[in-house]
Design a protein around this motif. Structure first.
Motif, PDB file in Angstrom:
ATOM      1  N   LYS A 155       0.809  -1.225   0.000  1.00 46.65           N
ATOM      2  CA  LYS A 155       0.000   0.000   0.000  1.00 46.65           C
ATOM      3  C   LYS A 155       0.844   1.278   0.000  1.00 46.65           C
ATOM      4  CE  LYS A 155      -4.104  -1.943   0.283  1.00 46.65           C
ATOM      5  NZ  LYS A 155      -5.157  -1.740  -0.751  1.00 46.65           N
ATOM      6  N   ASP A 156       1.991   1.247   0.609  1.00 50.52           N
ATOM      7  CA  ASP A 156       2.792   2.458   0.787  1.00 50.52           C
ATOM      8  C   ASP A 156       3.595   2.734  -0.484  1.00 50.52           C
ATOM      9  OD1 ASP A 156       4.040   4.625   1.815  1.00 50.52           O
ATOM     10  OD2 ASP A 156       5.416   3.509   3.135  1.00 50.52           O
ATOM     11  N   VAL A 157       2.954   3.378  -1.467  1.00 55.33           N
ATOM     12  CA  VAL A 157       3.595   3.701  -2.743  1.00 55.33           C
ATOM     13  C   VAL A 157       3.281   5.160  -3.093  1.00 55.33           C
ATOM     14  CG1 VAL A 157       3.527   1.336  -3.598  1.00 55.33           C
ATOM     15  CG2 VAL A 157       1.591   2.868  -4.037  1.00 55.33           C
ATOM     16  N   LYS A 158       4.042   5.680  -4.044  1.00 58.96           N
ATOM     17  CA  LYS A 158       3.829   7.047  -4.550  1.00 58.96           C
ATOM     18  C   LYS A 158       3.131   6.963  -5.899  1.00 58.96           C
ATOM     19  CE  LYS A 158       8.020   8.803  -2.298  1.00 58.96           C
ATOM     20  NZ  LYS A 158       9.351   9.432  -2.505  1.00 58.96           N
ATOM     21  N   TYR A 159       2.159   7.876  -6.111  1.00 59.16           N
ATOM     22  CA  TYR A 159       1.343   7.861  -7.332  1.00 59.16           C
ATOM     23  C   TYR A 159       1.443   9.233  -8.011  1.00 59.16           C
ATOM     24  CZ  TYR A 159      -2.776   7.265 -10.335  1.00 59.16           C
ATOM     25  OH  TYR A 159      -3.630   7.163 -11.391  1.00 59.16           O
ATOM     26  N   LEU A 160       1.663   9.233  -9.356  1.00 61.04           N
ATOM     27  CA  LEU A 160       1.813  10.478 -10.108  1.00 61.04           C
ATOM     28  C   LEU A 160       1.022  10.380 -11.416  1.00 61.04           C
ATOM     29  CD1 LEU A 160       3.152  13.269 -10.457  1.00 61.04           C
ATOM     30  CD2 LEU A 160       5.080  12.081 -11.568  1.00 61.04           C
ATOM     31  N   LYS A 161       0.194  11.430 -11.685  1.00 60.99           N
ATOM     32  CA  LYS A 161      -0.615  11.465 -12.911  1.00 60.99           C
ATOM     33  C   LYS A 161      -0.253  12.727 -13.700  1.00 60.99           C
ATOM     34  CE  LYS A 161      -4.890  12.742 -12.620  1.00 60.99           C
ATOM     35  NZ  LYS A 161      -6.360  12.771 -12.360  1.00 60.99           N
ATOM     36  N   GLU A 162       0.041  12.558 -15.004  1.00 56.48           N
ATOM     37  CA  GLU A 162       0.401  13.674 -15.888  1.00 56.48           C
ATOM     38  C   GLU A 162      -0.462  13.621 -17.162  1.00 56.48           C
ATOM     39  OE1 GLU A 162       4.509  13.197 -16.647  1.00 56.48           O
ATOM     40  OE2 GLU A 162       5.176  13.956 -14.696  1.00 56.48           O
ATOM     41  N   GLU A 163      -0.807  14.789 -17.667  1.00 58.13           N
ATOM     42  CA  GLU A 163      -1.604  14.880 -18.897  1.00 58.13           C
ATOM     43  C   GLU A 163      -0.683  14.806 -20.103  1.00 58.13           C
ATOM     44  OE1 GLU A 163      -3.664  18.595 -19.739  1.00 58.13           O
ATOM     45  OE2 GLU A 163      -5.508  17.430 -19.967  1.00 58.13           O
ATOM     46  N   ASP A 164      -1.081  14.020 -21.093  1.00 60.11           N
ATOM     47  CA  ASP A 164      -0.272  13.869 -22.292  1.00 60.11           C
ATOM     48  C   ASP A 164      -0.320  15.146 -23.132  1.00 60.11           C
ATOM     49  OD1 ASP A 164       0.358  11.308 -21.497  1.00 60.11           O
ATOM     50  OD2 ASP A 164      -1.243  10.362 -22.693  1.00 60.11           O
ATOM     51  N   ALA A 165       0.495  15.154 -24.182  1.00 58.23           N
ATOM     52  CA  ALA A 165       0.590  16.354 -25.035  1.00 58.23           C
ATOM     53  C   ALA A 165      -0.709  16.614 -25.788  1.00 58.23           C
ATOM     54  CB  ALA A 165       1.739  16.192 -26.025  1.00 58.23           C
ATOM     55  N   ASN A 166      -1.486  15.599 -26.101  1.00 58.35           N
ATOM     56  CA  ASN A 166      -2.749  15.812 -26.804  1.00 58.35           C
ATOM     57  C   ASN A 166      -3.843  16.337 -25.897  1.00 58.35           C
ATOM     58  OD1 ASN A 166      -3.421  13.610 -25.229  1.00 58.35           O
ATOM     59  ND2 ASN A 166      -3.427  12.151 -26.947  1.00 58.35           N
ATOM     60  N   ARG A 167      -3.526  16.421 -24.641  1.00 65.03           N
ATOM     61  CA  ARG A 167      -4.442  16.969 -23.641  1.00 65.03           C
ATOM     62  C   ARG A 167      -5.736  16.147 -23.546  1.00 65.03           C
ATOM     63  NH1 ARG A 167      -2.624  21.882 -22.040  1.00 65.03           N
ATOM     64  NH2 ARG A 167      -4.649  22.324 -21.046  1.00 65.03           N
TER      65      ARG A 167
END
Length: 343
Positions: free
Chosen positions: A59-71
């Motif tokens: 459970k102890d993890v880091k999560y990252l979300k990024e928007e692609d270039a096409n948005r």
């Protein structure tokens, strides 16, 4: 006719790409801090990433979300940090991507860990956590009581991954003094036959990718114990039976003597030395001899003068045969005299 219109809102799902795990370099030393990253792109809406180790979710993890270039789509990454130990060797770490476009069939990526370690996991005092654990090697002798003239095998035991082999054997800080008699085979030191010159301190050193460790064994060669000659055990209770037969001319007589000799100081069930039997036999022989002498003397005393006839009984002191006949108690002359006397 009037024109009629209607609106429909269309949502296009972005299917996430197959995830990839990065950050692993093989092999990893025991005690190192490992950081693994799982990344997937092209998901709409953003995908969900989960980590598993030994089928147990982390459970102890880091999560990252990024928007692609096409948005329109997203790139999602998750980072897992943990310190490895020997129990992680050969374990499969799984990164699983869940998304509604996958129809309940998630995409997974797997990384099998390879951990190098020593047998001992005891950390020295004041050692930094990122330093590898110091090993502890052990020497096992083939016999706990080595004796002169016997062979001896010393085994240097140091389990780990990779296995620290071959090992280096030394005696008293130097090379082995007699290579022809002291044979090294892998992790074993085989001394073909021991003598007093082999006394000393033997040391084995084991090395693998983590480091080096050693162990020492002090050898003391003992003398061979004296072997006692086997002794004959004789029971303390000894019985001897002797039968003696004496024949007499007038009336044959048989005398039987039975003698049982027993050691009064011996207990039932105990065993005695050889002289107990010898003493018993000597006592029986002496007893039988005395009995024989006694019987023989008695026999000779009872039959003294048997050469005289019954008619000549009482004439033992006569000087010649004529006088003996005249003086004999059973003679005819005496008989007549007695008759005349009574008349």
């Amino acid at each position: 006719m009037p024109v009629k219109t209607s609106k429909a809102y269309l949502t296009v799902l972005g299917v996430p790409e197959k995830p990839q795990i990065s950050g692993f370099s093989s092999p990893v030393m025991e005690g190192d801090l490992m950081q693994l990253t799982c990344k997937t792109s092209g998901s709409k809406p953003a995908a969900d990433i989960r980590w598993f180790k030994n089928d147990k979710e982390i459970k102890d993890v880091k999560y990252l979300k990024e928007e692609d270039a096409n948005r329109k789509t997203f790139t999602v990454s998750s980072t897992l940090d943990f310190r490895v130990d020997r129990s992680d060797d050969g374990v499969a770490v799984i990164c699983r991507v869940d998304h509604e476009s996958l129809n309940a069939t998630p995409q997974v990526a797997m990384q099998v860990l390879e951990i190098h370690y020593f047998f001992s996991t005891t950390m020295k005092e004041n050692a930094k956590p990122e330093q590898p654990y110091t090993p502890s090697v052990k020497i096992i002798p083939s016999t706990p009581f080595p004796q002169e003239g016997q062979p001896l095998i010393l085994t240097c035991e140091s389990k780990g991954k990779p296995l620290p082999e071959p090992v280096l054997w030394t005696k008293d800080g130097g090379e082995l003094p007699d290579p022809d008699r002291m044979v090294v085979s892998g992790r074993e030191l085989n001394i073909l036959f021991l003598n007093k010159t082999d006394n000393g301190t033997y040391r084995c050193e084991a090395t693998n990718t983590i480091g080096q460790s050693s162990a020492e064994y002090v050898l003391i060669v003992h003398d061979v114990p004296n072997t006692l000659l086997p002794t004959t055990i004789i029971p303390s209770l000894t019985t001897a039976t002797v039968t003696t037969t004496v024949a007499i001319t007038t009336s044959p007589t048989t005398s039987s003597t039975t003698s049982s000799i027993r050691d009064p100081n011996a207990l039932a069930g105990q065993t005695g030395p050889d002289h107990a039997l010898i003493g018993g036999i000597v006592a029986v022989v002496v007893f039988v001899t005395l009995c024989s002498i006694f019987l023989l003397g008695r026999y000779l005393a009872r039959h003294k003068g048997t050469y005289l006839t019954n008619e000549a009984k009482g004439a033992e002191d006569a000087p010649d045969a004529d006088t003996a006949i005249i003086n004999a108690e059973g003679s005819q002359v005496n008989a007549e005299e007695k008759k005349e006397y009574f008349i």
